[in-house]
Scaffold this motif. Structure first.
Motif, PDB file in Angstrom:
ATOM      1  N   ALA A  54       0.831  -1.213   0.000  1.00 42.15           N
ATOM      2  CA  ALA A  54       0.000   0.000   0.000  1.00 42.15           C
ATOM      3  C   ALA A  54       0.860   1.256   0.000  1.00 42.15           C
ATOM      4  O   ALA A  54       0.548   2.240  -0.688  1.00 42.15           O
ATOM      5  N   HIS A  55       1.968   1.240   0.756  1.00 41.21           N
ATOM      6  CA  HIS A  55       2.860   2.405   0.779  1.00 41.21           C
ATOM      7  C   HIS A  55       3.560   2.565  -0.567  1.00 41.21           C
ATOM      8  O   HIS A  55       3.679   3.683  -1.084  1.00 41.21           O
ATOM      9  N   THR A  56       4.037   1.458  -1.109  1.00 45.63           N
ATOM     10  CA  THR A  56       4.708   1.525  -2.407  1.00 45.63           C
ATOM     11  C   THR A  56       3.760   2.022  -3.490  1.00 45.63           C
ATOM     12  O   THR A  56       4.153   2.783  -4.378  1.00 45.63           O
ATOM     13  N   GLU A  57       2.506   1.611  -3.419  1.00 45.82           N
ATOM     14  CA  GLU A  57       1.509   2.080  -4.393  1.00 45.82           C
ATOM     15  C   GLU A  57       1.347   3.591  -4.315  1.00 45.82           C
ATOM     16  O   GLU A  57       1.183   4.261  -5.342  1.00 45.82           O
ATOM     17  N   HIS A  58       1.406   4.141  -3.106  1.00 44.04           N
ATOM     18  CA  HIS A  58       1.305   5.589  -2.937  1.00 44.04           C
ATOM     19  C   HIS A  58       2.493   6.292  -3.594  1.00 44.04           C
ATOM     20  O   HIS A  58       2.330   7.330  -4.244  1.00 44.04           O
ATOM     21  N   VAL A  59       3.673   5.716  -3.443  1.00 44.35           N
ATOM     22  CA  VAL A  59       4.875   6.279  -4.073  1.00 44.35           C
ATOM     23  C   VAL A  59       4.731   6.247  -5.594  1.00 44.35           C
ATOM     24  O   VAL A  59       5.058   7.221  -6.286  1.00 44.35           O
ATOM     25  N   ILE A  60       4.217   5.143  -6.119  1.00 45.20           N
ATOM     26  CA  ILE A  60       4.016   5.002  -7.566  1.00 45.20           C
ATOM     27  C   ILE A  60       3.018   6.044  -8.055  1.00 45.20           C
ATOM     28  O   ILE A  60       3.228   6.686  -9.099  1.00 45.20           O
ATOM     29  N   ASP A  61       1.922   6.236  -7.316  1.00 47.74           N
ATOM     30  CA  ASP A  61       0.909   7.209  -7.709  1.00 47.74           C
ATOM     31  C   ASP A  61       1.499   8.611  -7.796  1.00 47.74           C
ATOM     32  O   ASP A  61       1.233   9.365  -8.739  1.00 47.74           O
ATOM     33  N   ASN A  62       2.303   8.976  -6.812  1.00 47.34           N
ATOM     34  CA  ASN A  62       2.932  10.303  -6.803  1.00 47.34           C
ATOM     35  C   ASN A  62       3.878  10.473  -7.976  1.00 47.34           C
ATOM     36  O   ASN A  62       3.991  11.556  -8.557  1.00 47.34           O
TER      37      ASN A  62
END
Length: 288
Positions: free
Chosen positions: A276-284
């Motif tokens: 979930a954290h990595t997905e947030h980084v990808i989104d940014n």
């Protein structure tokens, strides 16, 4: 009164121009005649996303979730973002490209074949077939990843992953960079750049990173090229054997990419984290 209205009109135009610059990140493009005022938005470009899988013994590390599960979750999220972009650009008009690959290719020919079948180039797909490809892409990727990871882990033939050679020998230019595209390469690796057939040393600079080289004072990766200003790079799941080595490993990888021309704003590196954290980084990085 007329002068007041004219002033308001000018301010409105300047405000719109300012918003456009903000949304495009202030990028400009030289038209060739010295005019550099034309705005270029990354979001206006078709996507060219390449996912480079490190199929080394990192897959056997004891983790919860497992490395296979982490990688699969990350790739699934990237596929979702890719498909969102395809839809926004209108499926029938999409020129977006997506690929999953390894370098070098594993000895297992079936794994290499499956990976090639996971590449989707909407620019080469005929209009009547684009909607069909759009609908089945995520399932194809999931099914293919399951076979690739399970067969690789079962074979346990760990020869390494030649990330250094892929960039230094300009294979990245050939396979991952297209003119007129937003070129993004996402590397899933533990950060130990190593392949048994590509071991070079120049003073305290190496073509690989291992725990031993991290202990060498002022060690670095050999820099053999430049010219990667138009490439965006994400390095995910960097995971040294000793957690205290993470900052050192991050710095050596970042320094190498910067020396090859990758702009700081076009580079992201993360350590092991929950999906979930990595997905947030990808989104940014990709843009919401």
């Amino acid at each position: 009164m007329k002068r007041f209205r004219l002033t308001l009109a000018i301010l409105a135009i300047l405000g719109i121009a300012g918003l456009s610059m903000f949304s495009c990140g202030g990028d400009t493009e030289n038209s060739g005649n010295g005019d550099t005022t034309q705005m270029v938005c990354k979001t206006d470009m078709p996507l060219n996303i390449s996912i480079y899988l490190d199929l080394s013994d990192r897959l056997t590390r004891e983790m919860t979730p497992s490395q296979m599960e982490r990688d699969t979750a990350i790739i699934n999220h990237i596929v979702d973002k890719f498909l969102e972009n395809v839809l926004e650009q209108k499926i029938i008009k999409s020129k977006d490209n997506f690929q999953i690959f390894f370098y070098p290719e594993p000895n297992n020919s079936s794994v290499a074949t499956i990976a090639k079948n996971l590449s989707v180039d909407f620019n080469k797909i005929k209009a009547p077939e684009k909607n069909k490809e759009y609908k089945k892409m995520k399932k194809d990727v999931n099914d293919g990843l399951s076979v690739i990871y399970n067969e690789t882990i079962q074979a346990a033939n760990w020869v390494g992953c030649d990330i250094w050679g892929f960039f230094s020998n300009k294979m990245v230019d050939k396979y991952c960079i297209r003119e007129g595209y937003r070129n993004i390469i996402i590397i899933l690796t533990d950060g130990y750049f190593f392949h048994k057939d590509n071991k070079l040393k120049e003073g305290n600079a190496y073509s690989y990173i291992l725990p031993q080289t991290l202990e060498v004072e002022n060690s670095s990766l050999i820099v053999k090229r430049s010219g990667l200003e138009d490439l965006e790079v994400m390095v995910l799941e960097v995971n040294p054997y000793v957690s205290k080595d993470l900052p050192v490993l991050e710095e050596k990888i970042k320094t190498w990419f910067t020396a090859m021309g990758v702009k700081p704003e076009n580079f992201v590196l993360t350590g092991p984290s929950m999906p979930a954290h990595t997905e947030h980084v990808i989104d940014n990085f990709l843009g919401e």
